[in-house]
Design an enzyme around this catalytic site. Structure first.
Site, PDB file in Angstrom:
ATOM      1  NE  ARG A 110      46.809  45.970  43.638  1.00  0.00           N
ATOM      2  CZ  ARG A 110      47.578  47.056  43.552  1.00  0.00           C
ATOM      3  NH1 ARG A 110      48.507  47.122  42.602  1.00  0.00           N
ATOM      4  NH2 ARG A 110      47.415  48.061  44.392  1.00  0.00           N
ATOM      5  CG  ASP A 153      47.567  38.290  36.482  1.00  0.00           C
ATOM      6  OD1 ASP A 153      47.654  39.424  36.970  1.00  0.00           O
ATOM      7  OD2 ASP A 153      48.539  37.518  36.368  1.00  0.00           O
ATOM      8  CE1 TYR A 195      45.927  33.269  43.502  1.00  0.00           C
ATOM      9  CE2 TYR A 195      47.557  33.348  45.263  1.00  0.00           C
ATOM     10  CZ  TYR A 195      46.747  33.995  44.342  1.00  0.00           C
ATOM     11  OH  TYR A 195      46.757  35.366  44.284  1.00  0.00           O
ATOM     12  NE  ARG A 221      48.747  32.237  34.196  1.00  0.00           N
ATOM     13  CZ  ARG A 221      48.693  33.324  33.433  1.00  0.00           C
ATOM     14  NH1 ARG A 221      48.446  34.517  33.963  1.00  0.00           N
ATOM     15  NH2 ARG A 221      48.869  33.215  32.130  1.00  0.00           N
TER      16      ARG A 221
END
Length: 264
Positions: free
Chosen positions: A53, A55, A114, A205
């Protein structure tokens, strides 16, 4: 009801994130609305499930979702039809595969990958605007690699976890953090590749924002280890913005998209 896996690429800028929300545009909603043109179940409100999911503002080049359809489709034709109905949203179906009922885009996944893109240069980015995080000064890539090495393996990542994270445990195993440095006109791009079975909310992040502080010389590399061991969100470096982050791939026990021709 046949089940189909979808490999999805999207630009996250116009969306509030992957997950459907009542009053905000989402990638999930865009795909489900396209499916609604093709299948009565989705026209009546059926849902899809995704591997991650993402952001608001986060992009994807290899998101995976699955959909249960009421009719049989040739996978290639389903992908073409979805891409037609997704226009003009910046969402594309890269590949479609029929999968067994026990396949689940989220729970069957073995790992997620990622990519974070960071550009260092004085002049504003033009072609990459909204697709990278920009800082002004060059970074020390060797220092960032030294700092990142402290995060590899199984750890309690409370320091790098959002306060609203819903994961049951902050303990995760980080399998890879690779950092590349690539030349750009009048600047440098740094690409962070992170790989793990699963991630905490804002973990990537938070890690990249912390490593940027190391690369800028504000943190010593060993301070990353101290921050990790503190198990305290306050010990984390700044959380970097979402627009440099991409969900780049998801791995399964058997690749559902192996040898699949991409839809046009």
């Amino acid at each position: 009801m046949p089940r189909y896996a979808l490999k999805i690429e999207y630009d996250g800028r116009p969306f509030s994130g992957w997950q459907a929300q009542a009053d905000q545009p989402s990638v999930q909603q865009a795909v489900e609305e396209a499916l609604g043109w093709l299948d009565p179940g989705f026209a009546a409100g059926a849902r899809i499930a995704a591997a991650g999911r993402t952001d608001a503002g986060v992009h994807a080049t290899g998101q995976v979702a699955h959909a249960d359809m009421q009719r049989n489709w040739d996978p290639f034709r389903l992908g073409e039809a979805l891409n037609f109905h997704l226009k003009p949203a910046p969402v594309a179906i890269l590949a479609v595969a029929e999968v067994p009922d026990e396949f689940h885009a989220r729970f069957s996944a073995l790992e997620r990958r990622y990519l974070f893109r960071l550009v260092a240069r004085r002049a504003p980015v033009t072609h990459l605007r909204g697709q990278v995080w920009q800082v002004l000064n060059p970074l020390d890539v060797d220092a960032m690699r030294e700092g990142a090495a402290h995060l590899l393996g199984r750890h309690d990542f409370t320091t790098f976890r959002s306060s609203i994270c819903q994961a049951q445990s902050p303990v995760k195993t980080m399998d890879e953090i690779t950092i590349e440095s690539l030349p750009l006109p009048n600047g440098q791009e740094y690409r962070f590749y992170l790989r793990a079975r699963s991630f905490l909310h804002n973990q990537v992040r938070s890690i990249v924002g912390t490593l940027e502080r190391v690369g800028a010389g504000s943190w010593k590399p060993e301070r990353v280890k101290e921050a990790l061991e503190a198990r305290d969100r306050a010990a984390c470096g700044p959380v970097c913005p979402p627009h440099g982050l991409y969900l780049s791939g998801v791995s399964y026990p058997q690749d559902p998209f192996a040898d699949r021709e991409s839809p046009g």
